[in-house]
Design a protein around this motif. Structure first.
Motif, PDB file in Angstrom:
ATOM      1  N   THR A   1     -22.903   9.777  11.211  1.00 38.85           N
ATOM      2  CA  THR A   1     -22.908  10.857  10.216  1.00 38.85           C
ATOM      3  C   THR A   1     -22.793  12.222  10.892  1.00 38.85           C
ATOM      4  N   ASP A   2     -23.534  12.403  12.007  1.00 44.21           N
ATOM      5  CA  ASP A   2     -23.466  13.681  12.740  1.00 44.21           C
ATOM      6  C   ASP A   2     -22.063  13.922  13.285  1.00 44.21           C
ATOM      7  N   LEU A   3     -21.429  12.857  13.781  1.00 43.93           N
ATOM      8  CA  LEU A   3     -20.080  13.001  14.322  1.00 43.93           C
ATOM      9  C   LEU A   3     -19.093  13.403  13.241  1.00 43.93           C
ATOM     10  N   LYS A   4     -19.220  12.803  12.067  1.00 48.40           N
ATOM     11  CA  LYS A   4     -18.322  13.152  10.964  1.00 48.40           C
ATOM     12  C   LYS A   4     -18.524  14.612  10.551  1.00 48.40           C
ATOM     13  N   THR A   5     -19.795  15.058  10.531  1.00 48.68           N
ATOM     14  CA  THR A   5     -20.082  16.449  10.166  1.00 48.68           C
ATOM     15  C   THR A   5     -19.477  17.427  11.176  1.00 48.68           C
ATOM     16  N   ALA A   6     -19.610  17.100  12.489  1.00 47.11           N
ATOM     17  CA  ALA A   6     -19.054  17.969  13.530  1.00 47.11           C
ATOM     18  C   ALA A   6     -17.536  18.048  13.421  1.00 47.11           C
TER      19      ALA A   6
END
Length: 245
Positions: free
Chosen positions: A53-58
């Motif tokens: 999820t963090d990677l998608k947000t970044a």
């Protein structure tokens, strides 16, 4: 799809080394149970889900930044060159002042009068940016020792044979010079003179060489001019002999 999932479950169980199939614990397995087992083993751990999820947000933030930069570049491309602002200086760097070092350098001509000490006289010099080291015309060069230190004696050519000056000065070092038109290597002594030219007053190294066939007894090279002066080859003797020395 259900048949395919059941087949995968059977293959997994066979690879796990279960030689007694079906065992008592396997006889009551239903299709729904197999699907539940598959979902349990294929589900990502909670921390992996958070990382994804963090990677998608970044990646989404990067995409927004790229779109903003592209929009700014498109607007600048449509503006006249005269209206494009200059790039901002890097952090920690101050813009150069209007009166920079380059603007304050001394301008010298192709030939100049230089005051040398010793011998405490003015000599005419040719300014040569193609030479690294300065040189001065000398004959009867003899190296010797005085009080355990290296010295050199020579007759300094002033440009007038009747006014040659005999000098004895400390020897700084020796250099090997290969002439462009000869294969021989010349070992020349290097001495230091205080040189005054215009507002410049610097100790400068000179190689001793017989320049009697040259028009000027002194040649000023880049080692004297570097960071201090610029040469205007269209002028000569810009700086006259000073009455006060």
């Amino acid at each position: 799809m259900r048949t395919h999932a059941l087949f995968v479950a059977v293959v997994v169980l066979l690879w796990s080394g279960c030689s007694h199939w079906p065992g008592p614990e396997h006889r009551d397995v239903t299709l729904a149970g197999v699907e539940s087992l598959i979902q349990t083993h294929c589900q990502l751990p909670e921390e992996d889900n958070e990382s994804l999820t963090d990677l998608k947000t970044a990646m989404a933030d990067q995409q927004i930044t790229l779109l903003s930069m592209q929009s700014r570049l498109d607007k600048m491309a449509q503006r006249p060159v005269s209206q494009v602002p200059p790039p901002a200086p890097a952090p920690g760097c101050l813009p150069a002042p209007a009166n920079s070092r380059a603007d304050s350098k001394l301008v010298v001509g192709a030939t100049e009068w230089v005051f040398l000490s010793p011998p405490g006289k003015y000599l005419s010099a040719r300014v040569d940016t193609g030479a690294e080291t300065s040189s001065i015309s000398a004959t009867n060069i003899v190296r010797f020792e005085r009080d355990g230190k290296r010295w050199v004696s020579f007759d300094l050519d002033t440009g007038n044979a009747d006014n040659d000056i005999h000098l004895e000065v400390p020897l700084e070092r020796n250099v090997l010079i290969r002439q462009a038109s000869f294969d021989d290597v010349d070992r020349r002594p290097v001495v230091v003179f205080d040189v005054k030219l215009g507002s410049l007053h610097l100790p400068t190294e000179f190689t001793l060489a017989d320049r009697s066939r040259m028009s000027y007894p002194v040649l000023l090279g880049r080692s004297f001019l570097k960071d201090m002066a610029v040469v205007d080859v269209s002028q000569e003797f810009i700086h006259p002999k000073s009455k006060k020395r």
